[in-house]
Design an enzyme around this catalytic site. Structure first.
Site, PDB file in Angstrom:
ATOM      1  N   GLU A 172       0.831  -1.233   0.000  1.00 39.78           N
ATOM      2  CA  GLU A 172       0.000   0.000   0.000  1.00 39.78           C
ATOM      3  C   GLU A 172       0.855   1.269   0.000  1.00 39.78           C
ATOM      4  O   GLU A 172       0.679   2.153   0.838  1.00 39.78           O
ATOM      5  CB  GLU A 172      -0.962  -0.016   1.201  1.00 39.78           C
ATOM      6  CG  GLU A 172      -1.960  -1.142   1.121  1.00 39.78           C
ATOM      7  CD  GLU A 172      -3.098  -1.067   2.152  1.00 39.78           C
ATOM      8  OE1 GLU A 172      -3.023  -0.287   3.112  1.00 39.78           O
ATOM      9  OE2 GLU A 172      -4.073  -1.821   1.972  1.00 39.78           O
ATOM     10  N   GLU A 291      -5.439  -8.377  -0.337  1.00 40.58           N
ATOM     11  CA  GLU A 291      -6.143  -8.049   0.921  1.00 40.58           C
ATOM     12  C   GLU A 291      -7.608  -7.825   0.590  1.00 40.58           C
ATOM     13  O   GLU A 291      -7.948  -6.880  -0.132  1.00 40.58           O
ATOM     14  CB  GLU A 291      -5.574  -6.789   1.583  1.00 40.58           C
ATOM     15  CG  GLU A 291      -4.229  -7.012   2.254  1.00 40.58           C
ATOM     16  CD  GLU A 291      -3.768  -5.835   3.097  1.00 40.58           C
ATOM     17  OE1 GLU A 291      -4.631  -5.145   3.682  1.00 40.58           O
ATOM     18  OE2 GLU A 291      -2.551  -5.617   3.154  1.00 40.58           O
TER      19      GLU A 291
HETATM   20  O1  AHR Z   1      -4.990  -5.958   6.996  1.00 36.09           O
HETATM   21  C1  AHR Z   1      -4.874  -4.836   7.815  1.00 36.09           C
HETATM   22  C2  AHR Z   1      -4.159  -3.680   7.126  1.00 36.09           C
HETATM   23  O2  AHR Z   1      -4.964  -3.206   6.087  1.00 36.09           O
HETATM   24  C3  AHR Z   1      -2.857  -3.991   6.447  1.00 36.09           C
HETATM   25  O3  AHR Z   1      -1.771  -3.922   7.316  1.00 36.09           O
HETATM   26  C4  AHR Z   1      -2.750  -2.912   5.420  1.00 36.09           C
HETATM   27  O4  AHR Z   1      -2.036  -3.318   4.288  1.00 36.09           O
HETATM   28  C5  AHR Z   1      -4.192  -2.549   5.111  1.00 36.09           C
HETATM   29  O5  AHR Z   1      -4.408  -1.195   5.191  1.00 36.09           O
END
Ligand code: AHR
Length: 495
Positions: A172, A291
């Site tokens: 990210e 994610e």
């Molecule tokens: O999964 C929780 C968080 O969400 C992770 O660390 C990050 O990559 C995202 O913002």
């Protein structure tokens, strides 16, 4: 209402990559410490790994686990988690305002992953670090050479390389919350040069470049284009991240989440293919949705946590029935796009926005979202077949023209089973589904499981672990998809 769901032999989407059922464990909250690792726990093995937790992970059949972050990785020095444990540094962990003891690092995690029957998808730190450390960690993990980092691994007790095949180029990096946030151009150059070095060390690895942190980012689109224009030839996948939720308590609107995911995927595919055209490249960039989940329940309570604790209870969302229906539906969206989504990670796996919860020093229990993930992971292996659906639509808030019913089918590799995953998103209105399998001869419905119930807000807990579990539906007569339900229908080829 009525819904027609037709599958036919010419509706093949793609052979499904099993890595679509991957997950994620970050050094965050109680995911590692008090989650997968708790020396002294009655189920702990010789390395301190909890086997009650591992058994549930195995039940989900998770082929690959992303590690060690997430936001955590952008401030992480991988060497801190290697070698003599008595000498490992205790550090301020800036992503989650916690203390990282480094008791567990890649040395231990690779052994845990083997015991859990999963591969590792490893992320490198492109926040506070860069290409040099990234190539070093690849050497440490994967190299057989008689050189410094490979020898360091041997000195730490591991003659054989860990053989990690898939790597994330940071995490990210567009987010202003990220340690070492980058502008698109900065990240694009860094990702490209880092990718080159990592593949020089081990040409067999595959790399994932960071896409946007979600479709809501102001630079979404422009970010992807910039990164791909620079790094196209050196990377294999582009990442997508997205979390869904019902913070305003509009459950009908929330039921439309998978339509938003589907659009996000299609928008990213279009960008990848636009850059492919521009470059006149033969290579197709595939997607790593590394994610995805529901995440919103714990936001307020997390703000109250004191900083600088070891393994504080962070992101411990308590999921309910409607979350399970949405998670099942999000998996349908991933399968519908399995021609391009080759990797997807349910974020995360234990305690942190997770299907599996532990009590430190106590038991383990399954959240509601455990079930749709399990049924899809176990039965959704083979080839995905698209559904041709005729049904009503609804509009509610930001969910516009949402089909009430959605579905996808998966035919097993030996062609003996067809699994249909279906959702009825219209709360309170059952759908009588007319299901047809054109061209698939001799299949009979043998099982119908659903996640449904009167109380959308009901969830499980350590004291009531089986409050929300799948319901076994009767077979025979028409297939009813209950209003507000996620369904698994198994068809078996009759002898
Ligand atoms: O999964 C929780 C968080 O969400 C992770 O660390 C990050 O990559 C995202 O913002």
């Amino acid at each position: 209402m009525k819904a027609q769901i037709k599958f036919s032999k010419d509706g093949v989407i793609s052979k499904i990559d099993d890595r679509i059922y991957s997950s994620f464990i970050e050094h965050l909250g109680r995911a590692v410490y008090g989650g997968i690792y708790e020396p002294g726990h009655e189920t702990a093995d010789d390395m301190g790994f909890r086997h009650d937790v591992m058994d549930l992970i195995k039940e989900l059949k998770v082929p690959m686990i992303r590690y060690p972050g997430g936001n955590f990785v952008s401030g992480y020095n991988w060497e801190d988690g290697t070698g003599d444990r008595s000498k490992r540094p205790r550090k301020m962990e800036l992503a989650w305002n916690s203390i990282e003891t480094n008791e567990v690092g890649i040395d231990e995690f690779q052994e845990w992953a083997k015991r859990a029957s999963s591969d590792i998808m490893m992320a490198v730190n492109l926040g506070t670090r860069g290409a040099d450390d990234a190539r070093n960690v690849v050497e440490y993990c994967n190299s057989k050479t008689d050189t410094y980092y490979a020898n360091m691994r041997r000195e730490n007790g591991f003659d054989e390389p860990f053989g990690i095949k898939l790597w994330c180029l940071g995490n990210e990096m567009d987010g202003d919350w990220q340690i070492g946030t980058k502008r698109a151009g900065e990240y694009a150059r860094l990702a490209c040069e880092t990718a080159k070095l990592m593949k020089m060390v081990d040409p067999s690895i595959e790399l994932v470049a960071c896409g946007s942190s979600g479709p809501q980012m102001e630079t979404f689109g422009e970010w992807e284009e910039t990164v791909l224009r620079e790094a196209y030839d050196h990377v294999d996948y582009l990442s997508l991240h997205s979390y869904y939720g019902n913070p305003e308590n509009n459950s009908q609107e929330y039921m439309g989440s998978a339509v938003i995911m589907d659009k996000f995927i299609k928008d990213v595919v279009a960008i990848c293919d636009k850059v492919k055209e521009e470059k006149k490249s033969d290579k197709k960039i595939m997607l790593s949705f590394d994610e995805w989940n529901v995440w919103f329940h714990s936001n307020e309570q997390d703000k109250k946590q004191e900083p600088w604790q070891v393994a504080p209870p962070l992101l411990e969302d308590m999921y309910n029935l409607e979350d399970a229906i949405v998670v099942g539906d999000l998996m349908i969206a991933l399968l519908k796009n399995s021609d391009r989504v080759k990797v997807a990670c349910l974020a995360q796996l234990v305690n942190v926005i997770a299907p599996i919860m532990t009590v430190t020093g106590g038991g383990v229990w399954k959240q509601t979202i455990f079930y749709p993930f399990k049924y899809t992971s176990l039965n959704g292996r083979g080839t995905a077949i698209k559904a041709d659906i005729t049904c009503d639509t609804f509009t509610e808030g930001k969910a516009v023209d949402v089909p009430t019913v959605d579905a996808v089918a998966v035919i097993s590799d030996d062609e003996s089973e067809i699994s249909v995953f279906a959702v009825n998103r219209k709360l309170g209105e059952d759908a009588e589904a007319e299901l047809s399998l054109d061209g698939f001869e001799g299949f009979e419905l043998v099982e119908h499981i659903s996640m449904e119930g009167d109380d959308l807000k009901a969830g499980n807990s350590i004291t009531e672990p089986d409050k929300v579990v799948p319901v076994e539906k009767s077979i025979g007569g028409s297939v009813i998809l209950t209003g507000g339900s996620w369904n698994y229908l198994k068809f078996k080829k009759q002898a």
